[in-house]
Scaffold this active site. Structure first.
Site, short mmCIF file in Angstrom:
data_model
loop_
_atom_site.label_atom_id
_atom_site.label_comp_id
_atom_site.label_asym_id
_atom_site.label_seq_id
_atom_site.Cartn_x
_atom_site.Cartn_y
_atom_site.Cartn_z
N ASN A 10 0.89 -1.17 0.00
CA ASN A 10 0.00 0.00 0.00
C ASN A 10 0.92 1.21 0.00
O ASN A 10 1.53 1.53 1.02
CB ASN A 10 -0.89 -0.02 1.24
CG ASN A 10 -1.72 1.25 1.36
OD1 ASN A 10 -1.74 2.08 0.45
ND2 ASN A 10 -2.39 1.42 2.49
N TRP A 11 1.03 1.84 -1.15
CA TRP A 11 2.00 2.95 -1.28
C TRP A 11 1.51 4.21 -0.58
O TRP A 11 2.26 5.15 -0.38
CB TRP A 11 2.26 3.24 -2.76
CG TRP A 11 3.02 2.17 -3.48
CD1 TRP A 11 3.37 0.92 -3.01
CD2 TRP A 11 3.54 2.25 -4.82
NE1 TRP A 11 4.07 0.22 -3.97
CE2 TRP A 11 4.19 1.01 -5.09
CE3 TRP A 11 3.52 3.22 -5.81
CZ2 TRP A 11 4.81 0.74 -6.31
CZ3 TRP A 11 4.14 2.95 -7.03
CH2 TRP A 11 4.79 1.73 -7.28
N LYS A 12 0.23 4.26 -0.24
CA LYS A 12 -0.36 5.44 0.42
C LYS A 12 -0.10 6.69 -0.44
O LYS A 12 -0.13 6.60 -1.66
CB LYS A 12 0.17 5.57 1.85
CG LYS A 12 -0.01 4.25 2.63
CD LYS A 12 0.16 4.39 4.11
CE LYS A 12 -0.10 3.06 4.80
NZ LYS A 12 -0.07 3.14 6.24
N HIS A 95 -9.48 1.41 4.49
CA HIS A 95 -8.23 1.54 5.24
C HIS A 95 -8.49 2.46 6.43
O HIS A 95 -9.27 3.43 6.33
CB HIS A 95 -7.11 2.11 4.35
CG HIS A 95 -5.77 2.00 5.02
ND1 HIS A 95 -5.36 2.91 5.97
CD2 HIS A 95 -4.79 1.08 4.91
CE1 HIS A 95 -4.16 2.54 6.41
NE2 HIS A 95 -3.79 1.43 5.78
N GLU A 97 -6.85 4.81 7.61
CA GLU A 97 -6.58 6.22 7.34
C GLU A 97 -7.78 6.88 6.65
O GLU A 97 -8.07 8.06 6.87
CB GLU A 97 -5.29 6.35 6.50
CG GLU A 97 -4.06 6.07 7.37
CD GLU A 97 -2.90 5.42 6.65
OE1 GLU A 97 -2.84 5.47 5.41
OE2 GLU A 97 -2.03 4.85 7.35
N GLU A 167 -5.61 -4.83 10.21
CA GLU A 167 -4.55 -3.86 10.49
C GLU A 167 -4.84 -3.13 11.80
O GLU A 167 -5.61 -2.16 11.83
CB GLU A 167 -4.47 -2.82 9.37
CG GLU A 167 -4.17 -3.42 8.01
CD GLU A 167 -3.52 -2.40 7.07
OE1 GLU A 167 -2.47 -2.72 6.52
OE2 GLU A 167 -4.05 -1.28 6.93
N GLY A 173 2.57 2.08 10.78
CA GLY A 173 3.58 3.14 10.66
C GLY A 173 4.28 3.46 11.96
O GLY A 173 4.96 4.48 12.09
N SER A 213 3.30 -2.42 10.21
CA SER A 213 4.75 -2.58 10.42
C SER A 213 5.28 -3.96 10.00
O SER A 213 6.19 -4.50 10.65
CB SER A 213 5.12 -2.25 11.87
OG SER A 213 4.77 -0.91 12.17
N GLY A 234 2.85 -1.26 4.21
CA GLY A 234 2.98 0.17 3.91
C GLY A 234 4.42 0.54 3.63
O GLY A 234 4.94 0.29 2.54
N GLY A 235 5.09 1.11 4.62
CA GLY A 235 6.45 1.64 4.46
C GLY A 235 7.41 0.72 3.73
O GLY A 235 8.15 1.15 2.83
P1 13P Z 1 3.02 0.17 7.62
O1 13P Z 1 3.49 -1.11 7.01
O2 13P Z 1 3.83 1.35 7.15
O3 13P Z 1 2.92 0.08 9.11
O4 13P Z 1 1.55 0.45 7.07
C1 13P Z 1 0.61 -0.56 7.17
C2 13P Z 1 -0.57 -0.19 6.38
O5 13P Z 1 -1.33 0.70 6.75
C3 13P Z 1 -0.82 -0.90 5.12
O6 13P Z 1 -2.06 -0.62 4.62
#
Ligand code: 13P
Length: 250
Positions: A10-12, A95, A97, A167, A173, A213, A234-235
């Site tokens: 997930n590149w956000k 998600h 967010e 999640e 994050g 994470s 994510g990251g």
């Molecule tokens: P991280 O892997 O950066 O913690 O993010 C997780 C996430 O929200 C994937 O959708």
């Protein structure tokens, strides 16, 4: 039949179109896999160049969001038909967010899930609890409520083909991964909830990811759990490490 693992990035809100194309080139050989489905969920403006960049590889492209209406006066929104026409196969829905910053609720998310299926997209439906909810001991009730409300009117056959991502919000994050036991416990509870609402075969088929994470260091242990069928990353999906996460079993 064993479920096939699925690892999605997930590149956000990261990667301009040119950076996106460069990242695809960097990851191309690293994410090759015969036994894991690999997906890049990318910002809307990156979809067209990324679909082009991953042509002929094992990578599928996903969107990070979509709107449920067919088309019309919804300034700034993107429809399921637009995603399909652009070559997208998956779409992240709900998600945390989007639930938190953009106030998306379960009634809206249910409409999005249904529209995604209608258009032929595979939803990656996210759920997760806050730290406060975990400390209050209501994690499983909360997750079951999210799953049940987001799937109202969705058929067993559709659920069997979708992806659910657990999640925990406090693990996103933060570098604070849920313990393997915590992740497995909730992923199993999600599967049990699907068995209860639908049937055992549907629960056996649906793929459930853990997200929060996920890293090259913890992926193998998490993905080895009986109810964890891969990760939503994510990251770590923005760097070479993503290849190690896809190749967690190597
Ligand atoms: P991280 O892997 O950066 O913690 O993010 C997780 C996430 O929200 C994937 O959708």
């Amino acid at each position: 039949m064993a479920r096939r693992k699925i690892v999605a990035g997930n590149w956000k809100m990261n990667m301009t179109p040119s950076q996106a194309v460069a990242l695809c080139a960097e990851l191309k050989d690293l994410v090759k896999s015969d036994d894991v489905d690999v997906v890049y969920c990318v910002p809307a403006v990156d979809i067209v160049p990324v679909v082009e960049a991953v042509k002929g590889t094992n990578v599928e492209v996903g969107a990070e969001n979509m709107y449920f209406e067919e088309k019309g006066a919804y300034t700034g929104e993107i429809s399921a038909a637009m995603l399909v026409d652009a070559g997208v196969k998956y779409v992240i829905i709900g998600h945390s967010e989007r639930r938190d910053y953009f106030k998306e609720d379960d009634v809206l998310l249910n409409k999005k899930v249904k529209k995604a299926f209608e258009a032929g997209l595979t939803p990656i439906l996210c759920c997760g609890e806050t730290l406060e909810q975990r400390e209050m001991g209501i994690t499983l009730d909360w997750i079951r409520m999210q799953i049940k409300s987001d799937l109202v009117g969705v058929s067993a056959q559709q659920v069997a083909s979708m992806v659910i991502a657990y999640e925990p919000i406090w693990a996103i994050g933060t570098g604070k991964t849920a313990t393997t036991e915590q992740a497995q416990e909730v992923c199993k509870a999600i599967r049990d909830c699907i068995a209860e609402v639908y049937d055992a075969a549907t629960a056996e088929a649906v793929r459930i990811q853990y997200g929060g994470s996920v890293s090259a260091a913890n992926a193998a242990e998490l993905f080895a759990q009986p109810d964890i069928d891969g990760g939503l990353v994510g990251g770590a999906s923005l760097k070479a490490d993503f290849g190690k996460i896809v190749g967690y079993n190597k």
